[in-house]
Design a protein around this motif. Structure first.
Motif, PDB file in Angstrom:
ATOM      1  N   LYS A 169       0.796  -1.223   0.000  1.00  0.00           N
ATOM      2  CA  LYS A 169       0.000   0.000   0.000  1.00  0.00           C
ATOM      3  C   LYS A 169       0.832   1.278   0.000  1.00  0.00           C
ATOM      4  O   LYS A 169       0.489   2.245  -0.711  1.00  0.00           O
ATOM      5  CB  LYS A 169      -0.974   0.000   1.180  1.00  0.00           C
ATOM      6  CG  LYS A 169      -2.214  -0.847   0.954  1.00  0.00           C
ATOM      7  CD  LYS A 169      -3.163  -0.734   2.151  1.00  0.00           C
ATOM      8  CE  LYS A 169      -4.420  -1.566   1.910  1.00  0.00           C
ATOM      9  NZ  LYS A 169      -5.346  -1.488   3.073  1.00  0.00           N
ATOM     10  N   PRO A 170       1.934   1.372   0.790  1.00  0.00           N
ATOM     11  CA  PRO A 170       2.709   2.617   0.797  1.00  0.00           C
ATOM     12  C   PRO A 170       3.256   3.017  -0.573  1.00  0.00           C
ATOM     13  O   PRO A 170       3.600   4.171  -0.790  1.00  0.00           O
ATOM     14  CB  PRO A 170       3.856   2.312   1.772  1.00  0.00           C
ATOM     15  CG  PRO A 170       3.326   1.244   2.657  1.00  0.00           C
ATOM     16  CD  PRO A 170       2.460   0.411   1.788  1.00  0.00           C
ATOM     17  N   PHE A 171       3.342   2.070  -1.491  1.00  0.00           N
ATOM     18  CA  PHE A 171       3.847   2.369  -2.827  1.00  0.00           C
ATOM     19  C   PHE A 171       2.722   2.740  -3.793  1.00  0.00           C
ATOM     20  O   PHE A 171       2.974   2.955  -4.983  1.00  0.00           O
ATOM     21  CB  PHE A 171       4.618   1.163  -3.376  1.00  0.00           C
ATOM     22  CG  PHE A 171       5.796   0.773  -2.543  1.00  0.00           C
ATOM     23  CD1 PHE A 171       6.969   1.516  -2.577  1.00  0.00           C
ATOM     24  CD2 PHE A 171       5.739  -0.331  -1.707  1.00  0.00           C
ATOM     25  CE1 PHE A 171       8.055   1.161  -1.806  1.00  0.00           C
ATOM     26  CE2 PHE A 171       6.820  -0.696  -0.934  1.00  0.00           C
ATOM     27  CZ  PHE A 171       7.994   0.059  -0.980  1.00  0.00           C
ATOM     28  N   GLY A 172       1.490   2.793  -3.306  1.00  0.00           N
ATOM     29  CA  GLY A 172       0.371   3.173  -4.159  1.00  0.00           C
ATOM     30  C   GLY A 172      -0.115   2.066  -5.066  1.00  0.00           C
ATOM     31  O   GLY A 172      -0.624   2.322  -6.166  1.00  0.00           O
ATOM     32  N   ILE A 173       0.028   0.819  -4.637  1.00  0.00           N
ATOM     33  CA  ILE A 173      -0.421  -0.315  -5.445  1.00  0.00           C
ATOM     34  C   ILE A 173      -1.922  -0.504  -5.252  1.00  0.00           C
ATOM     35  O   ILE A 173      -2.401  -0.692  -4.131  1.00  0.00           O
ATOM     36  CB  ILE A 173       0.327  -1.606  -5.050  1.00  0.00           C
ATOM     37  CG1 ILE A 173       1.838  -1.387  -5.098  1.00  0.00           C
ATOM     38  CG2 ILE A 173      -0.092  -2.755  -5.958  1.00  0.00           C
ATOM     39  CD1 ILE A 173       2.373  -0.951  -6.430  1.00  0.00           C
TER      40      ILE A 173
END
Length: 340
Positions: A303-307
């Motif tokens: 999630k932190p990578f915007g997936i």
């Protein structure tokens, strides 16, 4: 090899001139293709060689078996079967590639990524030798008869057939690809300094990606996007790599298609793209470490990578530039060929 030129100019070839292809050349290219795949582990894959007319006829029978179950009209069906049977039997060589079974999804994906990358290496090396190839995975051939013919075991993944032969006519140029810049996200600073010399910049990575995106994939779908990470805010997400992580890294992301066949094709295309990138990087003496770490299967850690929920990270590439360059093969190439 003029690597960039070969990656961009290579074409899928569907018509061959009938000139025999020596078995020794195929085996030699396979070993070379395997040696160009840099990995820390020992990927498990195998291929099956169909080089005699009798073996190609048997392959043709297995390939058309599922087609015979089609609800197409008898006349149309017979014409398709006759055409495909003749095409398979008259193509000089077929190589069937299989990723062997594994204990878990990550290892299965590693095996599949490796065999697809080696297939791409093989295509590039073959193109330099004047060999044309077509990577074929159409679901219409994937029936019980075909899987029995190739000996597909539970847990294994069929990566595709390479049809191989010499050709006379170059197909026309392919459509342009969407530039990597349009599928590009940066987390951190665009330009990042590892030491006194700037070795990896966002522009240098993009330049290399714009060559690497000429990877084979059906219908020229471009299912990938790229996330370039240069700061330490997400450092903990890469601890499972168990190595120096104070370097920029590239996440290669795929859209998760609902259709299984499209998912496999997209995974294969991205594996080829990554292999192109790694070959190009090595030619510039960059050190690029590719991996499929365990954490990418955890949605929360992605999630932190915007997936997005409809996406997945396929591979992680650590970019170390030419600092202490070493891209030697960490595992000896293993080529498992069955001759039929």
């Amino acid at each position: 090899m003029n690597l960039s030129k070969t990656i961009i100019e290579r074409r899928s070839i569907r018509k061959y001139n009938g000139t025999p292809v020596e078995q020794e050349l195929i085996v030699s290219l396979l070993y070379k293709a395997a040696s160009l795949y840099v990995t820390e582990g020992t990927p498990q894959w195998r291929c099956i060689y169909y080089g005699t007319y009798e073996s190609r006829q048997r392959l043709a029978v297995s390939i058309t078996a599922k087609l015979k179950e089609s609800k197409l009209g008898k006349l149309v069906l017979n014409k398709m079967i006759d055409f495909l049977t003749k095409k398979v039997a008259e193509t000089p060589v077929h190589l069937v590639f299989i990723a062997e079974s594994a204990e878990n999804q990550r290892q299965s994906d590693e095996n599949y990524a490796s065999v697809c990358s080696i297939m791409q290496n093989f295509q590039l090396l073959g193109w330099e030798q004047g060999l044309g190839m077509l990577w074929y995975t159409d679901p219409i051939i994937q029936g019980k008869s075909f899987f029995k013919e190739i000996g597909l075991q539970e847990g294994e993944r069929f990566a595709g057939i390479l049809n191989i032969g010499y050709f006379d006519k170059m197909p026309r140029g392919r459509r342009r690809r969407i530039p990597a810049e349009q599928k590009w996200t940066v987390i951190g600073e665009n330009d990042w300094k590892h030491s006194d010399t700037l070795q990896v910049t966002s522009q240098s990575v993009l330049d290399m990606l714009n060559q690497a995106i000429w990877a084979p994939n059906h219908g020229l779908r471009q299912p990938w996007r790229f996330i370039y990470v240069t700061n330490g805010k997400t450092k903990g997400k890469l601890q499972t790599l168990n190595r120096d992580i104070s370097v920029p890294f590239l996440l290669v992301v795929a859209k998760e298609e609902a259709d299984f066949h499209k998912r496999e094709e997209d995974f294969a295309a991205i594996s080829c793209l990554v292999q192109n990138f790694q070959l190009l990087a090595e030619s510039k003496q960059w050190q690029v470490l590719r991996s499929i770490p365990e954490w990418i299967y955890d949605r929360e850690q992605c999630k932190p990578f915007g997936i997005d929920p409809q996406e997945r990270i396929v591979e992680v590439l650590e970019l170390k530039g030419d600092d202490g360059y070493s891209n030697s093969v960490l595992a000896p190439p293993m080529v498992n060929i069955t001759h039929l």
